[in-house]
Design an enzyme around this catalytic site. Structure first.
Site, PDB file in Angstrom:
ATOM      1  CE  LYS A 148      41.840 -10.584  -8.989  1.00 46.91           C
ATOM      2  NZ  LYS A 148      40.790 -11.592  -9.139  1.00 46.91           N
TER       3      LYS A 148
ATOM      4  NE  ARG B 289      30.232  -8.985  -8.695  1.00 51.44           N
ATOM      5  CZ  ARG B 289      30.167 -10.308  -8.512  1.00 51.44           C
ATOM      6  NH1 ARG B 289      29.170 -10.825  -7.803  1.00 51.44           N
ATOM      7  NH2 ARG B 289      31.085 -11.109  -9.023  1.00 51.44           N
TER       8      ARG B 289
END
Length: 464
Positions: free
Chosen positions: A244, A318
C-alpha cells in the site's frame, strides 16, 4: 472500566431537559424567572447537541438543557443527548419533563454512555464527571451491556498494531471468554497447514514468529440456535508484496475491525444471556512483507478445496475469511455472519457512517434494516448480484481474489465470500470500523458498526 449509569441516591440529582427548537419557547415559559433570564442571556437556541448548565440561587447547577435542533434536521443527527456527558459540569443528571418520546429514551441513554468513552492506554485521562441516571422505562442492564460491548470494540481497534497483533487479539478473546464462562481454542503457525487452513497460513506466514497467524475459536452456550460470527482479524495490513502507499497504510491498525466488532457483539450476547449456541471465529494475521510472503499469481487451495488465484496480495481479508467461513459452514449454523473492514469500494458507495450488508434472505434483510433504524445503528443492504459471478472466475483457478477493472468491488468481494459460506442464513457486513470526525456518542477513532442492529434483529431472524 466501561461506562455505567449513576446509581439512584448517590448524589444530588440535576434535572436535564432535552429541548427542540420548536419546543424552546414552551420550555422557557416553564422555567423560573432567574433560570429563564440566564438561559436567554446565554443565547441558548436548542441547536443540535448544544448544552447549557443553569445555576440555582446557591450558584450550583440547578438544571441543564441539551438541544435537539429542529424537526427538519432530526434525521441528520443521533445521540444528541449524549453530548451532555462531555459538555456539562460534573454531577448526576436525570432526564425530565418530556422532550423525548419513549422510543428515543434508550438512544439518549446509550448515547450518554458512549459519549463517556475514553481511550486512555497511552495518555492519562479520566471519564467525564457528568453522569446520568437510567431513564425510567428503559432496560438499563441491556443498555450498559451494549455500551460495554461497543467500548470493547473501540479499545481493540484504537490499540496500535505494535500492541495488538495476532497474539494480543487472541489474549483479548481469552480474557473475554474467562470473564463470560466461554471456551477458546487456537490453531497457530504451521499447525494451520496441518489442520487444513492453508489460506490463513499463506497470508500470515511472512510475519515474525511472535506474530504468527492463528485461528481463534470461541464457544459459549449449551443450547439454542447456532449463531456463528466470523471477524476479519488482519492486525496490520501492509498490502503484502502489492504494498500500500503510505496514505492507505496509515489506518491499517483498524483492519482487525471485523474481529473487534464480533468480539464486542459476543460480549453483548453473553452478558445478556441470550439463549443460543454462540461461536466466534477470528482468523488473526499480519499481512507482512518478507521472503515468505505470498505472491501475485500464486494459486492457493482453500480449506473448502476451491482454488484461488491471487491477483492482488492486498485483497487478503477475503482469503483468511474464506477458510474460517468454510470451517463455520461445516456445522450448518442457523445464522452465519461475517464482519470485515473488507473493501474501499464499500466506503465509496456509502461512506464511513453506513454499514453495508449482503444477504440472500429477504426476511433477514428486512429485520436488519428495521433494527438498524430503531437502535440508531444505520445499515444498508447491497446485492449479491449473480451476473457478477463471472468477474471472480479467472482462467487458471476456481476463483480470483481481486478481479481486474475495479468495478463493483464490494459486491465481487461479497460474492467471493459467499462461495465459502454454507448456512441456513448468511449475512456479510463490509464495515469501516472508524469514525473520521467526532460526533455525539462517537469520538474520532475506532467504532463498531452493525453489531447493535444485529443484536436487535436476532430474535426475529432466528426466532430466539
Amino acid at each position: 472500566m466501561f461506562p455505567t449509569f449513576a446509581k439512584d441516591g448517590s448524589d444530588r440529582v440535576i434535572p436535564l431537559f432535552a429541548v427542540s427548537k420548536e419546543g424552546l419557547k414552551q420550555r422557557l415559559d416553564q422555567l423560573s424567572g432567574p433560570a429563564r433570564t440566564w438561559t436567554e442571556a446565554s443565547g441558548f437556541a436548542a441547536g443540535p447537541g448544544e448544552c447549557l448548565a443553569v445555576p440555582d440561587p446557591e450558584g450550583r447547577v440547578g438544571l441543564a438543557l441539551v438541544g435537539l435542533g429542529d424537526a427538519a434536521g432530526a434525521a441528520r443527527h443521533r445521540f444528541l443527548v449524549g453530548r451532555g456527558a462531555s459538555s456539562l459540569p460534573a454531577g448526576t443528571y436525570k432526564l425530565s419533563g418530556g422532550g423525548l418520546g419513549q422510543d428515543h429514551l434508550a438512544e439518549a441513554a446509550l448515547g450518554w454512555l458512549l459519549e463517556s468513552y475514553r481511550y486512555t492506554r497511552y495518555k492519562a485521562g479520566k471519564a467525564p464527571g457528568a453522569r446520568l441516571l437510567a431513564p425510567e422505562g428503559v432496560d438499563a442492564g441491556r443498555i450498559e451491556a451494549i455500551a460495554a460491548g461497543e467500548c470493547l470494540t473501540r479499545d481493540l481497534i484504537n490499540t496500535p498494531a505494535a500492541d495488538m497483533g495476532p497474539a494480543e487479539l487472541e489474549a483479548a478473546a481469552r480474557d473475554l471468554a474467562k470473564e463470560m464462562g466461554a471456551k477458546v481454542e487456537v490453531i497457530a503457525g504451521d499447525e494451520l497447514l496441518a489442520q487444513n487452513f492453508p489460506m490463513i497460513h499463506a497470508v500470515g506466514r511472512a510475519a515474525t514468529p511472535a506474530r504468527a497467524p492463528r485461528l481463534i475459536d470461541l464457544r459459549w452456550g449449551a443450547w439454542g440456535r447456532k449463531i456463528t460470527l466470523v471477524g476479519k482479524g488482519v492486525c496490520f495490513d501492509t498490502g503484502g508484496l502489492d504494498i500500500k502507499p503510505a496514505a492507505s497504510m496509515g489506518l491499517m491498525k483498524k483492519d482487525m475491525g471485523g474481529a473487534a466488532t464480533v468480539l464486542g457483539l459476543a460480549r453483548m450476547i453473553m452478558t445478556l444471556g441470550l439463549p443460543m449456541r454462540l461461536r466466534v471465529l477470528i482468523p488473526a494475521v499480519e499481512n507482512a512483507i518478507a521472503g515468505e510472503s505470498f505472491r501475485p499469481q500464486d494459486v492457493l487451495t482453500s480449506r473448502k478445496g476451491l482454488t484461488v488465484e491471487v491477483n492482488n496480495t492486498d485483497a487478503e481479508g477475503r482469503l483468511v475469511l474464506a477458510d474460517a467461513l468454510a470451517l463455520a459452514s461445516e456445522e450448518d449454523p442457523d445464522l452465519l455472519v461475517s464482519m470485515a473492514t473488507l473493501t474501499g469500494a464499500a466506503r465509496v458507495a456509502v461512506g464511513p457512517d453506513l454499514a453495508p450488508f449482503f444477504t440472500d434472505d429477504e426476511a433477514t434483510a428486512a429485520a436488519l434494516s428495521r433494527a438498524g433504524s430503531q437502535v440508531a445503528d444505520p445499515v444498508w443492504r447491497m446485492p449479491f448480484h449473480a451476473p457478477y459471478e463471472k468477474m471472480i472466475e479467472p482462467v487458471i483457478a476456481d476463483l480470483d481474489n481481486a478481479p481486474s477493472g475495479g468495478m463493483a468491488g464490494a459486491i465481487t468481494a461479497a460474492l467471493f465470500l459467499r462461495r465459502f459460506a454454507e448456512a441456513q442464513r448468511y449475512v456479510h457486513f463490509d464495515i469501516y470500523g472508524w469514525v473520521p470526525a467526532a460526533a455525539p456518542g462517537r469520538p474520532k477513532g475506532g467504532a463498531g458498526q452493525g453489531a447493535r442492529a444485529l443484536l436487535a434483529a436476532l430474535p426475529e431472524i432466528v426466532k430466539l
